[in-house]
Design a protein around this motif. Structure first.
Motif, PDB file in Angstrom:
ATOM      1  N   ARG A 154       0.850  -1.196   0.000  1.00  0.00           N
ATOM      2  CA  ARG A 154       0.000   0.000   0.000  1.00  0.00           C
ATOM      3  C   ARG A 154       0.879   1.237   0.000  1.00  0.00           C
ATOM      4  O   ARG A 154       1.881   1.298   0.727  1.00  0.00           O
ATOM      5  CB  ARG A 154      -0.931   0.008   1.213  1.00  0.00           C
ATOM      6  CG  ARG A 154      -1.873   1.217   1.234  1.00  0.00           C
ATOM      7  CD  ARG A 154      -2.899   1.110   2.336  1.00  0.00           C
ATOM      8  NE  ARG A 154      -3.842   2.208   2.299  1.00  0.00           N
ATOM      9  CZ  ARG A 154      -4.864   2.365   3.131  1.00  0.00           C
ATOM     10  NH1 ARG A 154      -5.060   1.452   4.072  1.00  0.00           N
ATOM     11  NH2 ARG A 154      -5.670   3.391   3.032  1.00  0.00           N
ATOM     12  N   GLN A 155       0.500   2.197  -0.804  1.00  0.00           N
ATOM     13  CA  GLN A 155       1.273   3.432  -0.917  1.00  0.00           C
ATOM     14  C   GLN A 155       0.313   4.611  -0.958  1.00  0.00           C
ATOM     15  O   GLN A 155      -0.657   4.611  -1.718  1.00  0.00           O
ATOM     16  CB  GLN A 155       2.113   3.386  -2.193  1.00  0.00           C
ATOM     17  CG  GLN A 155       3.052   4.579  -2.355  1.00  0.00           C
ATOM     18  CD  GLN A 155       3.820   4.491  -3.660  1.00  0.00           C
ATOM     19  OE1 GLN A 155       3.320   4.878  -4.701  1.00  0.00           O
ATOM     20  NE2 GLN A 155       5.031   3.972  -3.594  1.00  0.00           N
ATOM     21  N   ALA A 166      -4.261 -11.290  -8.495  1.00  0.00           N
ATOM     22  CA  ALA A 166      -3.838  -9.907  -8.265  1.00  0.00           C
ATOM     23  C   ALA A 166      -5.045  -8.995  -8.087  1.00  0.00           C
ATOM     24  O   ALA A 166      -6.032  -9.096  -8.820  1.00  0.00           O
ATOM     25  CB  ALA A 166      -2.978  -9.418  -9.436  1.00  0.00           C
ATOM     26  N   ARG A 167      -4.944  -8.112  -7.131  1.00  0.00           N
ATOM     27  CA  ARG A 167      -5.952  -7.083  -6.894  1.00  0.00           C
ATOM     28  C   ARG A 167      -5.219  -5.741  -6.819  1.00  0.00           C
ATOM     29  O   ARG A 167      -4.497  -5.468  -5.854  1.00  0.00           O
ATOM     30  CB  ARG A 167      -6.727  -7.348  -5.599  1.00  0.00           C
ATOM     31  CG  ARG A 167      -7.451  -8.683  -5.548  1.00  0.00           C
ATOM     32  CD  ARG A 167      -8.586  -8.753  -6.553  1.00  0.00           C
ATOM     33  NE  ARG A 167      -9.346 -10.001  -6.419  1.00  0.00           N
ATOM     34  CZ  ARG A 167      -9.079 -11.104  -7.091  1.00  0.00           C
ATOM     35  NH1 ARG A 167      -8.042 -11.122  -7.943  1.00  0.00           N
ATOM     36  NH2 ARG A 167      -9.816 -12.186  -6.943  1.00  0.00           N
ATOM     37  N   ILE A 168      -5.395  -4.927  -7.851  1.00  0.00           N
ATOM     38  CA  ILE A 168      -4.704  -3.646  -7.936  1.00  0.00           C
ATOM     39  C   ILE A 168      -5.751  -2.546  -7.910  1.00  0.00           C
ATOM     40  O   ILE A 168      -6.682  -2.538  -8.724  1.00  0.00           O
ATOM     41  CB  ILE A 168      -3.854  -3.557  -9.221  1.00  0.00           C
ATOM     42  CG1 ILE A 168      -2.832  -4.700  -9.264  1.00  0.00           C
ATOM     43  CG2 ILE A 168      -3.146  -2.214  -9.306  1.00  0.00           C
ATOM     44  CD1 ILE A 168      -2.048  -4.759 -10.555  1.00  0.00           C
ATOM     45  N   ALA A 169      -5.619  -1.624  -6.992  1.00  0.00           N
ATOM     46  CA  ALA A 169      -6.538  -0.495  -6.872  1.00  0.00           C
ATOM     47  C   ALA A 169      -5.730   0.790  -6.831  1.00  0.00           C
ATOM     48  O   ALA A 169      -4.827   0.943  -5.998  1.00  0.00           O
ATOM     49  CB  ALA A 169      -7.400  -0.624  -5.615  1.00  0.00           C
ATOM     50  N   TYR A 170      -6.050   1.691  -7.740  1.00  0.00           N
ATOM     51  CA  TYR A 170      -5.351   2.981  -7.812  1.00  0.00           C
ATOM     52  C   TYR A 170      -6.401   4.073  -7.890  1.00  0.00           C
ATOM     53  O   TYR A 170      -7.169   4.144  -8.845  1.00  0.00           O
ATOM     54  CB  TYR A 170      -4.434   3.025  -9.034  1.00  0.00           C
ATOM     55  CG  TYR A 170      -3.658   4.332  -9.174  1.00  0.00           C
ATOM     56  CD1 TYR A 170      -2.740   4.718  -8.214  1.00  0.00           C
ATOM     57  CD2 TYR A 170      -3.856   5.163 -10.266  1.00  0.00           C
ATOM     58  CE1 TYR A 170      -2.033   5.901  -8.332  1.00  0.00           C
ATOM     59  CE2 TYR A 170      -3.153   6.347 -10.398  1.00  0.00           C
ATOM     60  CZ  TYR A 170      -2.238   6.710  -9.429  1.00  0.00           C
ATOM     61  OH  TYR A 170      -1.542   7.895  -9.540  1.00  0.00           O
ATOM     62  N   GLY A 171      -6.458   4.880  -6.874  1.00  0.00           N
ATOM     63  CA  GLY A 171      -7.460   5.944  -6.821  1.00  0.00           C
ATOM     64  C   GLY A 171      -7.023   7.036  -5.880  1.00  0.00           C
ATOM     65  O   GLY A 171      -5.835   7.194  -5.577  1.00  0.00           O
ATOM     66  N   GLY A 172      -7.985   7.777  -5.411  1.00  0.00           N
ATOM     67  CA  GLY A 172      -7.646   8.876  -4.509  1.00  0.00           C
ATOM     68  C   GLY A 172      -8.876   9.413  -3.817  1.00  0.00           C
ATOM     69  O   GLY A 172     -10.017   9.044  -4.113  1.00  0.00           O
ATOM     70  N   ARG A 173      -8.622  10.286  -2.870  1.00  0.00           N
ATOM     71  CA  ARG A 173      -9.697  10.963  -2.166  1.00  0.00           C
ATOM     72  C   ARG A 173      -9.203  12.338  -1.755  1.00  0.00           C
ATOM     73  O   ARG A 173      -8.013  12.562  -1.581  1.00  0.00           O
ATOM     74  CB  ARG A 173     -10.157  10.155  -0.955  1.00  0.00           C
ATOM     75  CG  ARG A 173      -9.098   9.920   0.097  1.00  0.00           C
ATOM     76  CD  ARG A 173      -9.642   9.054   1.226  1.00  0.00           C
ATOM     77  NE  ARG A 173      -8.724   8.927   2.338  1.00  0.00           N
ATOM     78  CZ  ARG A 173      -7.778   8.007   2.420  1.00  0.00           C
ATOM     79  NH1 ARG A 173      -7.617   7.143   1.435  1.00  0.00           N
ATOM     80  NH2 ARG A 173      -6.980   7.959   3.473  1.00  0.00           N
ATOM     81  N   GLY A 174     -10.137  13.233  -1.614  1.00  0.00           N
ATOM     82  CA  GLY A 174      -9.786  14.606  -1.296  1.00  0.00           C
ATOM     83  C   GLY A 174     -10.802  15.555  -1.906  1.00  0.00           C
ATOM     84  O   GLY A 174     -11.892  15.163  -2.334  1.00  0.00           O
ATOM     85  N   ASN A 212      -3.073   0.260  -3.871  1.00  0.00           N
ATOM     86  CA  ASN A 212      -3.111  -0.991  -3.128  1.00  0.00           C
ATOM     87  C   ASN A 212      -2.885  -2.155  -4.083  1.00  0.00           C
ATOM     88  O   ASN A 212      -3.405  -2.155  -5.209  1.00  0.00           O
ATOM     89  CB  ASN A 212      -4.467  -1.179  -2.428  1.00  0.00           C
ATOM     90  CG  ASN A 212      -4.652  -0.222  -1.274  1.00  0.00           C
ATOM     91  OD1 ASN A 212      -4.167  -0.449  -0.178  1.00  0.00           O
ATOM     92  ND2 ASN A 212      -5.356   0.873  -1.523  1.00  0.00           N
ATOM     93  N   ILE A 213      -2.127  -3.145  -3.643  1.00  0.00           N
ATOM     94  CA  ILE A 213      -1.904  -4.341  -4.437  1.00  0.00           C
ATOM     95  C   ILE A 213      -1.770  -5.537  -3.511  1.00  0.00           C
ATOM     96  O   ILE A 213      -1.096  -5.470  -2.478  1.00  0.00           O
ATOM     97  CB  ILE A 213      -0.654  -4.206  -5.338  1.00  0.00           C
ATOM     98  CG1 ILE A 213      -0.479  -5.464  -6.179  1.00  0.00           C
ATOM     99  CG2 ILE A 213       0.590  -3.887  -4.526  1.00  0.00           C
ATOM    100  CD1 ILE A 213       0.557  -5.318  -7.262  1.00  0.00           C
ATOM    101  N   THR A 214      -2.438  -6.621  -3.864  1.00  0.00           N
ATOM    102  CA  THR A 214      -2.343  -7.884  -3.128  1.00  0.00           C
ATOM    103  C   THR A 214      -2.331  -9.023  -4.143  1.00  0.00           C
ATOM    104  O   THR A 214      -2.798  -8.870  -5.279  1.00  0.00           O
ATOM    105  CB  THR A 214      -3.525  -8.069  -2.161  1.00  0.00           C
ATOM    106  OG1 THR A 214      -4.754  -8.025  -2.905  1.00  0.00           O
ATOM    107  CG2 THR A 214      -3.542  -6.994  -1.094  1.00  0.00           C
ATOM    108  N   GLY A 215      -1.832 -10.180  -3.746  1.00  0.00           N
ATOM    109  CA  GLY A 215      -1.815 -11.331  -4.636  1.00  0.00           C
ATOM    110  C   GLY A 215      -0.890 -12.422  -4.128  1.00  0.00           C
ATOM    111  O   GLY A 215      -0.323 -12.341  -3.023  1.00  0.00           O
TER     112      GLY A 215
END
Length: 254
Positions: free
Chosen positions: A188-189, A225-233, A201-204
């Motif tokens: 997670r970054q 693999a589960r890759i999620a790239y997004g944001g909030r704000g 986020n990445i898992t696998g």
């Protein structure tokens, strides 16, 4: 308007308001707490203690006995003479290389047409056809008692054009070792720029053999693999419809 219908309307309005408030309470409270300071970074936590964490369970082959060579200086499967620097046990870190450049274009067109016609009559029915005039109007012809027709048509067209391009690097942590030697990773970054927070986020599940000598692995070699790239704000909130509109879109049948 009597008092009882007025109370019913007030109760319904109160229920709708309570439902809308409960749906937005969590996010609204978080946004209010971040006014003037921007979104807060999440704390580093043990993955085992997270509410949604579940150990991975997959079909495993029969374990093979390890062959030991006590007089050999070289370890089987090792890429370094003295020590293997690749991640191999829980707590080790490796770098995941994510390079996605996908394009998809699809167009479909479907046409359907149907025309049906049915006619049915009883010109002769054991002589009973002469009695139809007693139950039916005199203008009815027994040979044309039923006449039905139907016609339907359908014309559908669809066009999809998609283009995705992502190039990222993220460090992942080995969280579990499976019985066959495969590793479960989770990374997670979070990066905050002004009032916008980007989250990756990445898992696998990976094989130790796919880890390079530089302790990196490409995303296409990650199983499940589960890759999620997004944001909030603030910018992400502006791009989303308001709570009332989202609720209306969910409950509206039209």
């Amino acid at each position: 308007m009597t008092a009882r219908p007025a109370l019913r309307i007030a109760a319904r309005l109160s229920l709708a308001a309570a439902l809308a408030a409960s749906l937005a309470a969590c996010n609204a409270a978080t946004r209010l707490s971040e006014v003037g300071s921007g979104p807060q970074l999440s704390q580093i936590k043990d993955p085992y203690t997270q509410p949604g964490y579940q150990p991975v369970s997959l079909p495993m082959p029969t374990p093979m006995p390890a062959e030991r060579n006590p007089n050999s200086l070289w370890r089987s499967g090792s890429k370094a003479f003295f020590k293997d620097q690749r991640a191999k046990q829980v707590g080790d870190i490796l770098t995941v290389l994510i390079t996605i450049n996908d394009q998809a274009q699809m167009a479909n067109e479907t046409k359907k047409s149907r025309d049906n016609s049915e006619n049915m009559g009883l010109p002769s029915l054991l002589g009973l056809e002469s009695q139809f005039k007693n139950a039916l109007p005199s203008a009815v012809d027994p040979s044309k008692l039923i006449d039905a027709s139907s016609k339907s048509s359908n014309d559908g067209k669809g066009n999809i054009t998609r283009k995705e391009q992502i190039e990222l690097k993220v460090a992942a942590l080995v969280t579990q070792t499976l019985p066959n030697g495969n590793l479960v990773i989770q990374g997670r970054q979070e990066v905050r720029v002004n009032y916008e927070l980007r989250d990756l986020n990445i898992t696998g599940v990976i094989r130790p053999e796919d880890i390079t000598a530089q302790n990196t692995i490409s995303y296409e070699k990650i199983a499940e693999a589960r890759i999620a790239y997004g944001g909030r704000g603030q910018l992400s909130d502006v791009q989303q419809p308001r709570y009332g509109q989202q609720i209306f879109d969910i409950i509206s049948p039209f």
